[in-house]
Design an enzyme around this catalytic site. Structure first.
Site, PDB file in Angstrom:
ATOM      1  CG  ASP A 199       1.204  -2.250   2.295  1.00 37.88           C
ATOM      2  OD1 ASP A 199       2.002  -3.204   2.788  1.00 37.88           O
ATOM      3  OD2 ASP A 199       1.595  -1.348   1.371  1.00 37.88           O
ATOM      4  CG  ASP A 251       3.787  -5.556   4.858  1.00 38.84           C
ATOM      5  OD1 ASP A 251       2.800  -5.133   5.543  1.00 38.84           O
ATOM      6  OD2 ASP A 251       4.214  -5.020   3.816  1.00 38.84           O
ATOM      7  CG  ASP A 289       3.547  -0.545   4.817  1.00 40.40           C
ATOM      8  OD1 ASP A 289       3.980  -1.865   4.690  1.00 40.40           O
ATOM      9  OD2 ASP A 289       3.550   0.004   3.998  1.00 40.40           O
ATOM     10  CB  SER A 311       7.406  -1.247   3.038  1.00 41.51           C
ATOM     11  OG  SER A 311       6.492  -2.505   2.788  1.00 41.51           O
TER      12      SER A 311
END
Length: 480
Positions: free
Chosen positions: A266, A262, A264, A108
């Site tokens: 999401d 961010d 990743d 992440s």
């Protein structure tokens, strides 16, 4: 086999430092254990499982994703590998194909040294420390004797699974674009919206970029190419130092909006036309109001830390607000159970019923662009009523050795208030309120406080509560 560190099994994902805590062997064991846990959750043999797999742009992701895949295949699962994608694309894959679960190889927003996995079951519902992640840890610690859920009738090793490699970009992007009227953005009165985007060298560029290019924006792309070296800044816009660049760019260029993602991708975060960071609870209120115009009377979820702006706005827009525990596993599960239209967290996670109740960093960006185009107002103008009425502290962390005892002190000190223990402790007065929650991973208490009186009143109450949290012993004086 070397022991796997229990510290990598977090509240919402599996995460650790590559080479020290997670390497290829650990990843393969996680893949095997995940298959067995999913088998129990789905109540079917591993050989009947269909599992989605994706990876982000981290330098270690190709190696580790291959080892996660090997672990799943060795247990007998059928793996549908989407390759390099954003996390929400993996959720989309699981939801749209009605898979039994999915594994996203990602760390992440964490720094370069980290790796890990986000795990979901059927319906793209996240596994958590309370439901699934610790089961994976226990399965690994118990070893991998024969007789697993996917083993042959004679008790031998399971038949090897199969793999299918697919490209879901076009399908995902068509679904995301369906949340808005693209013509409303393209035909905006006056000049096109000038928008600066910061991908943090994560997955936003390939995932969201093609959609933004279709909307007729005056688009300025920065850090838009995936690069696991993160040569510019860490992919965590919640940290002020990582969003300073986009703030300066918005101010220097006179842009209408800045959007940062961010790693990743999401989660997305917004900078208004004055260069001010948009708080997640105010953004939740704006999105809720916009969505309720299209879907009147629906239920909206918000988390215990949020400003009263959220429930006030939802009620005014004809919806029904419901407060919820912090964390994507709790949001997704409740949205599935109750059919809520939308859920928003202060941390920048936004969930959509019509996106398999999953969180998305793409859909909020599209909805905000549509909102600005349809309203004909700047972001700062849309936010002005909230800033004039709701005065929030943001999250303030304090190191506390005995979190439970300190929360009992808080309960005693504010005994005359309305109190709730849904998540940590919430203290509620008519003109101010706060929530204090223990960290899942550190000896911290997290305070979020709001006043409906003034910024000065907020600061006074904030400092009072912080003094109590950070005091050495029980408070003996009563609150005036």
């Amino acid at each position: 086999m070397a022991a796997v560190s229990p510290d990598i099994f977090k509240a919402y994902d599996i995460r650790g430092i590559y080479g020290e805590q997670i390497d290829g062997d650990v990843a393969e064991r996680i893949g095997r254990a995940f298959a067995r846990v999913l088998s129990g959750l789905a109540d079917k043999p591993v050989s009947e499982l269909r599992v989605g797999l994706g990876r982000d742009m981290r330098l270690t992701a190709p190696e580790l994703s291959a080892r996660y895949r090997e672990g799943l295949l060795s247990e007998g699962a059928h793996v549908i590998d989407a390759g390099q994608v954003g996390s929400e694309m993996l959720y989309f894959l699981v939801g749209s194909r009605k898979l039994d679960g999915g594994l996203m190889c990602t760390a992440s927003h964490n720094p370069k040294a980290y790796t890990g996995a986000k795990l979901v079951r059927d319906g793209a519902i996240a596994l958590s420390g309370d439901a699934g992640i610790q089961d994976i840890r226990r399965t690994i610690e118990a070893g991998f004797a024969s007789g697993a859920a996917g083993s042959s009738p004679g008790g031998g090793l399971p038949a090897r699974g199969t793999v299918e490699e697919i490209d879901i970009y076009e399908e995902f992007q068509a679904t995301a674009l369906g949340f808005i009227d693209p013509d409303a953005v393209r035909s905006r009165t006056g000049r096109p919206l000038k928008v600066i985007v910061d991908g943090g060298n994560g997955m936003a560029g390939p995932m969201v970029g093609p959609l933004l290019e279709r909307l007729g924006l005056d688009l300025i792309e920065t850090y838009w190419t995936p690069d696991g070296n993160f040569p510019d800044h860490e992919p965590n816009p919640l940290l002020p130092e990582n969003r300073q660049f986009i703030i300066e760019q918005v101010r220097e260029t006179g842009a209408d909006l800045g959007i940062a993602w961010d790693g990743d991708a999401d989660r997305c975060f917004f900078i208004d036309d004055t260069g001010a960071f948009v708080d997640g609870d105010f953004l939740t209120a704006l999105l809720a109001e916009s969505l309720l115009r299209k879907h009147p009377g629906e239920a909206i979820l918000y988390d215990v830390r949020a400003s009263r702006a959220v429930p006030d706005t939802v009620r005014r827009a004809g919806g029904t607000p419901y407060i919820n525990r912090v964390g994507h596993a709790f949001f997704k599960t409740r949205m599935h159970a109750e059919g809520s239209l939308f859920g928003g967290e202060v941390s920048g996670h936004y969930y959509f019923r019509d996106f398999y109740c999953a969180d998305s960093g793409t859909i909020p960006a599209l909805l905000v662009l549509e909102l600005l185009s349809c309203e004909g107002k700047s972001m700062s103008e849309l936010l002005a009523p909230y800033h004039a009425q709701y005065f929030i502290s943001g999250e303030v962390n304090s190191e506390v050795s005995d979190q439970a005892a300190k929360m009992e002190e808080i309960a005693a000190r504010y005994a005359d208030a309305r109190q709730d223990r849904l998540d940590g402790i919430s203290i509620d007065y008519d003109d101010w309120h706060f929530n204090v929650r223990p960290s899942n991973t550190e000896p911290l208490l997290r305070l979020c406080l709001e006043s409906l009186v003034s910024p000065e009143d907020m600061e006074r109450h904030r400092d009072e509560v912080l003094e109590l949290i950070r005091s050495a012993g029980p408070e003996r004086s009563s609150r005036p």
